[in-house]
Every structure is written in structure tokens, then in C-alpha cells.
Design a protein around this motif. Structure first.
Motif, PDB file in Angstrom:
ATOM      1  N   PRO A 149       0.876  -1.416   0.098  1.00  0.00           N
ATOM      2  CA  PRO A 149       0.065  -0.134   0.012  1.00  0.00           C
ATOM      3  C   PRO A 149       0.899   1.286   0.084  1.00  0.00           C
ATOM      4  CG  PRO A 149       0.117  -0.716   2.022  1.00  0.00           C
ATOM      5  CD  PRO A 149       1.145  -1.858   1.207  1.00  0.00           C
ATOM      6  N   ASP A 150       2.122   1.248  -0.338  1.00  0.00           N
ATOM      7  CA  ASP A 150       3.027   2.255  -0.057  1.00  0.00           C
ATOM      8  C   ASP A 150       3.320   2.722  -1.290  1.00  0.00           C
ATOM      9  OD1 ASP A 150       4.470   0.038  -0.436  1.00  0.00           O
ATOM     10  OD2 ASP A 150       6.451   0.880   0.067  1.00  0.00           O
ATOM     11  N   LEU A 151       3.007   2.408  -2.580  1.00  0.00           N
ATOM     12  CA  LEU A 151       3.560   2.941  -3.635  1.00  0.00           C
ATOM     13  C   LEU A 151       3.198   4.320  -4.129  1.00  0.00           C
ATOM     14  CD1 LEU A 151       3.514  -0.342  -5.981  1.00  0.00           C
ATOM     15  CD2 LEU A 151       5.440   0.733  -4.675  1.00  0.00           C
ATOM     16  N   LEU A 152       2.095   4.857  -3.742  1.00  0.00           N
ATOM     17  CA  LEU A 152       1.620   6.343  -4.002  1.00  0.00           C
ATOM     18  C   LEU A 152       2.380   7.281  -3.273  1.00  0.00           C
ATOM     19  CD1 LEU A 152      -2.230   5.944  -4.147  1.00  0.00           C
ATOM     20  CD2 LEU A 152      -0.715   5.901  -6.079  1.00  0.00           C
ATOM     21  N   GLY A 153       2.906   6.729  -2.163  1.00  0.00           N
ATOM     22  CA  GLY A 153       3.679   7.646  -1.228  1.00  0.00           C
ATOM     23  C   GLY A 153       2.922   8.825  -1.135  1.00  0.00           C
ATOM     24  N   THR A 154       3.503  10.054  -0.839  1.00  0.00           N
ATOM     25  CA  THR A 154       2.677  11.202  -0.501  1.00  0.00           C
ATOM     26  C   THR A 154       2.034  11.280   0.823  1.00  0.00           C
ATOM     27  OG1 THR A 154       0.813  10.854  -1.613  1.00  0.00           O
ATOM     28  CG2 THR A 154       2.447  11.951  -2.923  1.00  0.00           C
ATOM     29  N   GLY A 155       2.489  10.334   1.656  1.00  0.00           N
ATOM     30  CA  GLY A 155       2.080  10.258   3.025  1.00  0.00           C
ATOM     31  C   GLY A 155       0.716   9.411   2.962  1.00  0.00           C
ATOM     32  N   THR A 156       0.289   8.928   1.966  1.00  0.00           N
ATOM     33  CA  THR A 156      -1.001   7.986   2.069  1.00  0.00           C
ATOM     34  C   THR A 156      -0.818   6.528   2.572  1.00  0.00           C
ATOM     35  OG1 THR A 156      -0.756   7.457  -0.372  1.00  0.00           O
ATOM     36  CG2 THR A 156      -1.760   9.392   0.063  1.00  0.00           C
ATOM     37  N   GLU A 157       0.355   6.086   3.009  1.00  0.00           N
ATOM     38  CA  GLU A 157       0.519   4.862   3.194  1.00  0.00           C
ATOM     39  C   GLU A 157      -0.441   4.321   4.187  1.00  0.00           C
ATOM     40  OE1 GLU A 157       4.403   6.399   1.948  1.00  0.00           O
ATOM     41  OE2 GLU A 157       2.896   7.193   3.394  1.00  0.00           O
ATOM     42  N   LYS A 158      -0.538   5.088   5.172  1.00  0.00           N
ATOM     43  CA  LYS A 158      -1.483   4.500   6.432  1.00  0.00           C
ATOM     44  C   LYS A 158      -3.004   4.560   6.096  1.00  0.00           C
ATOM     45  CE  LYS A 158       1.437   5.430  10.242  1.00  0.00           C
ATOM     46  NZ  LYS A 158       1.372   6.129  11.836  1.00  0.00           N
ATOM     47  N   LYS A 159      -3.388   5.256   5.204  1.00  0.00           N
ATOM     48  CA  LYS A 159      -4.936   5.320   4.589  1.00  0.00           C
ATOM     49  C   LYS A 159      -4.928   4.247   3.654  1.00  0.00           C
ATOM     50  CE  LYS A 159      -8.042   7.886   1.787  1.00  0.00           C
ATOM     51  NZ  LYS A 159      -8.304   9.360   1.221  1.00  0.00           N
ATOM     52  N   GLN A 160      -4.065   3.941   2.682  1.00  0.00           N
ATOM     53  CA  GLN A 160      -4.035   2.813   1.883  1.00  0.00           C
ATOM     54  C   GLN A 160      -3.993   1.441   2.645  1.00  0.00           C
ATOM     55  OE1 GLN A 160      -5.140   4.863  -0.928  1.00  0.00           O
ATOM     56  NE2 GLN A 160      -4.432   3.033  -1.869  1.00  0.00           N
ATOM     57  N   ALA A 161      -3.308   1.233   3.629  1.00  0.00           N
ATOM     58  CA  ALA A 161      -3.038   0.157   4.497  1.00  0.00           C
ATOM     59  C   ALA A 161      -4.479  -0.337   4.967  1.00  0.00           C
ATOM     60  CB  ALA A 161      -2.069   0.172   5.457  1.00  0.00           C
TER      61      ALA A 161
END
Length: 464
Positions: A149-161
Motif C-alpha cells: 500500500p506504499d507505492l503512491l507515497g505522498t503520506g497516504t501509506e497508512k490510509k491505503q493500508a
């Protein structure tokens, strides 16, 4: 009616795509196509079927989508998840939408997490009852792994996870153990942390054996999935943009021109040129064109091109045999490296016969490295990933992961001999060639590297 369901494996990318349809109705869909789309057209023609649907489970980061190549040749409609990130016209799908292919039905599940727009597709076959028998999982669920869930970067990792957690436990797991899963990747892809060897599985198998389905709270899952995640290849962000925009349609894999020594030399004068020598590490070590980068033609070739070479560079190729050219060009085409000016005709034979300069690369066995490792004029350079290094390294070795070597050249002394090692010698040869290109004159590669070091039971140091 008979179900048509075929899996296509793109070598070098561990990328899996699918042809699915109804042979009585004469229609099929292609799910997550690779860029060299002839394979789907040939398969469809062989059984007398028409490609009517092209489906993207998400915006891919590791290969160029073949959707636009297929649409140009078939007129089929492109379908994908709902997102404002798409910069081309496609039919956007939401939860519960159905696509019918004769007696075969594909029903959409919105499964964000790997990407926000990600969808999975339940597969229904009228001959097998009213319940789905299978699921195209894209990059949400693999064998023994899940999409990162970390490929977008930009601080969205936890939301994506968090979204991934709910997609897995609220959407996929309740489908039941018998559901067959058809993922977009197998072992070797960096779209997961450590994907298993099986290219097909079941929900039940993953529930039992995958660490992702271990009982956890949402917060525990987020911490688990994001901890120790390996660094994504540098070209992923570039391909995200290519696929969001829609890749340029070329019609076929390009045919590269053979270049005479004189033509090759002339092209080399361009500052934007990079010479990629695809020969084995031992052949490269024996003699190569000064300034060439050694990325040997193995299954890892496309990934390491993407790691090490900027997509805006123009590539000149040196190959072991001209039979290798078609495979090299396929690999480059699939990852969107379209700026290839040609290859050296007759390879290094033509270069040496012209009496032109050769550069060689020193090579030591691991036992020789062990004998020299404490020499005051030697730097032992470990170019493996952080995770590999943490598990043990050659005593006294300096660590720089090979994709970051160019950024840290000033940390190395050009007056010293530098011996590079990795897991097998493959990445060490990439590193050694980069050092030579940047003026390091005394460079040694260690064929066999860590595999051979461990095999010889040589001393190992670990972080405190």
C-alpha cells in the motif's frame, strides 16, 4: 458453451494477465494486458474469438499496460475502476457492475488499498451454478502475499493500508475458501513484499498459509504491512504516470537497427546516451567498452534497467549474441523504455577487431576477498538491500544499496581498490561498472558474492 480461461506470464516482470470468455458466444475479455499485445490476438484467433473487453484492475506501476495497443487493433472498450487519475476515456466500474461474456459474468468488487481505484472481478460460469468460482485479484491478493500500500507515497501509506485491510477481510475473505484466485503477479514482482511461487491459489489456501490473514486488528495490520517494506524500484513512479495517461501506441515491438562500429561510436558522443552491456558478468569483466553499464540479460534484466537507468536516456546495446536482441527489446518495450538507438553489430567482436579501447574488470573469488578484506588500501562494498545487509555482511564492509550508488560516490576513495559484492555477483557487476564509468580505476567484482561466501563458511558480521 465452454469457458475460456488462459493465463499469460510475461517473463522478467512476473506479470500475469488473462484471457477469459465464452467460446460459444465467440467473445473474450483481456484482464491486465501486457504491452506486446500480439499474444492475446493470436490466442483469440486460434479459437475463433473476438476480444470485446479490456479490463484494468488498477493503474499499474511495474509494466506498461497493453490496453491501448489492444484497443487500437480490436476496437474493444477499456474498463477500469473509478478514479479521476485516468487521463483517457475508459468505462469506469463501481461495486456490483457486471460485464457479460456470453454465459460468463464478471462482477466488480471495489478493493482499494494497493491503489485507490483498485477493483477485483468475481468470475461466474453459468455451467457451475449461481455462485462465483473464481476471482481476478489484480494486486490486492497474491499467493502468500498482498499488494503493497506504499507505492503512491505522498503520506497516504497508512490510509491505503487501512483500505487494504478492509478489502481483504470484509470483501475477499467472506467469499469463501473454495474461490480460486487469479493474481496479476507471481514470485519476483516488487508489487508485493515476498510473493509466493504459485501463480494461482484459493481463498482457503491464503487464509491458512498467508501471513496477511493472521488475526489482527486494523491498527496491527497497518503496522505489520508497513514494517520492513522493501524500497520500490525507481521506475514505478514513472510508469504510474505513463499508465494514467495511456501509453503511446506503437503497433508492435520495435525493430532495432544494427550499428557498425563507426555508427556506434558516433552515437556515443551524445551526452544523453547510456551503453548497456547485457552480457554475463564474467564476459563483461573480461573486456568491455569503456563507460558501459553491465546489466546482464537474466530474468532480472527489466527490473534492474528500471532501477538504474532513467527513462529519458537513449540506450545503446551490446549483446552476447544477436539472438538476444528480440528478448532485450521486448523487455524494454514492456517497461516503456522506447528510446533505444540500436545495438553494436557483431558485438564486442567488431569492437575488438577495430582495435578500439577495452576496459576490463578485476574479479576475485570469495576466498581471495577474504584474504584481502583487511588490506588498508581496499574498500569492500556491499551493494545489497538494507534487509539483506542487516542479516549479515562481510566483516568491515561498507554498505551502499546499488540503486543509490551514484548519489554516494563521494563517500568512496578513488585512490583505493573497491571490491563490490551482492547476493550472486549480478548487482555487484552493475555497481562495479558504475564505479568505472565515474573514474574509479581499481575495481574488483566478486562473482558468486554472498552465496559463495556463505557456501565457504567464511566469517560473517552482523549489526550490533
Amino acid at each position: 458453451m465452454a469457458l475460456v480461461l488462459k493465463q499469460i506470464n510475461a517473463p522478467g516482470l512476473a506479470q500475469l494477465s488473462y484471457l477469459i470468455g465464452d467460446d460459444k458466444a465467440g467473445v473474450v475479455a483481456v484482464v491486465d494486458p501486457q504491452r506486446d499485445a500480439d499474444v492475446y490476438l493470436q490466442m483469440a484467433r486460434k479459437v475463433g474469438l473476438i476480444i470485446t473487453h479490456i479490463i484494468e484492475t488498477h493503474i499499474h506501476a511495474d509494466f506498461v499496460s497493453g490496453s491501448h495497443e489492444l484497443k487500437a487493433r480490436t476496437g474493444a472498450t477499456i474498463y477500469g475502476g473509478k478514479s479521476n487519475d485516468y487521463e483517457f476515456d475508459l468505462h469506469q466500474l463501481t461495486e456490483g457492475n457486471e460485464l457479460r461474456l456470453g454465459k460468463i459474468t464478471l462482477r466488480v468488487l471495489q478493493t482499494p488499498g494497493h491503489t485507490p481505484e483498485h477493483i477485483c472481478l468475481q468470475i461466474f460460469d453459468a455451467q457451475q451454478g449461481e455462485e462465483p468460482f473464481g476471482l481476478f485479484t489484480g494486486d490486492t491478493l497474491f499467493n502468500l502475499d498482498v499488494g503493497r500500500p506504499d507505492l503512491l507515497g505522498t503520506g497516504t501509506e497508512k490510509k491505503q493500508a487501512a483500505q487494504l485491510y478492509h478489502s481483504l477481510f470484509d470483501k475477499l475473505l467472506p467469499l469463501g475458501d473454495r474461490i480460486e484466485i487469479y493474481p496479476c503477479h507471481g514470485a519476483g514482482s516488487a508489487c508485493g513484499r515476498s510473493i509466493g511461487d504459485r501463480k494461482q491459489s484459493t481463498i482457503g489456501n491464503e487464509r491458512v498459509f498467508s501471513q496477511a490473514f493472521k488475526e489482527r486488528t486494523e491498527s496491527e495490520f497497518i503496522e505489520w504491512i508497513l514494517s520492513g517494506m522493501p524500497e520500490p524500484p525507481t521506475y514505478y513512479s514513472y510508469l504510474k504516470k505513463v499508465n494514467a495517461k495511456g501509453a503511446k501506441v506503437l503497433g508492435c515491438v520495435p525493430t532495432l537497427p544494427p550499428l557498425s562500429v563507426e555508427e556506434f561510436q558516433q552515437q556515443m558522443q551524445d551526452e544523453n546516451i547510456v551503453i548497456i552491456d547485457t552480457r554475463s558478468i564474467l564476459a563483461f569483466g573480461g573486456g568491455h567498452i569503456p563507460g558501459a553499464i553491465n546489466i546482464a540479460l537474466t530474468s532480472s534484466f527489466p527490473a534492474w534497467i528500471g532501477w538504474m537507468i532513467s527513462p529519458d536516456k537513449t540506450i545503446l546495446l551490446v549483446v552476447e549474441s544477436e539472438r538476444d536482441i528480440s528478448l532485450v527489446v521486448e523487455h524494454l518495450f514492456r517497461i516503456g523504455y522506447d528510446n533505444c538507438a540500436g545495438y553494436l553489430h557483431d558485438g564486442m567482436t567488431s569492437w575488438q577487431n577495430a582495435g578500439l579501447p577495452l576496459q576490463d574488470l578485476g574479479e576475485w573469488t570469495v576466498n581471495e576477498l577474504n584474504q584481502h578484506k583487511e588490506d588498508s588500501n581496499l574498500t569492500v562494498l556491499d551493494v545489497r538491500s538494507d534487509g539483506e545487509y542487516q542479516n549479515g555482511y562481510v566483516p568491515g564492509a561498507k554498505h551502499i544499496y546499488v540503486p543509490h550508488l551514484k548519489e554516494h560516490l563521494d563517500e568512496l576513495d578513488k585512490n583505493q581498490t573497491v571490491a563490490t559484492y551482492c547476493g550472486s555477483g549480478y548487482r555487484a557487476s552493475i555497481a562495479a561498472s558504475i564505479l568505472q564509468k565515474h573514474g574509479f580505476e581499481n575495481v574488483i567484482n566478486i562473482p558468486g558474492s554472498w552465496i559463495a561466501w556463505k557456501s565457504e563458511n567464511l566469517p560473517v558480521e552482523k549489526p550490533a
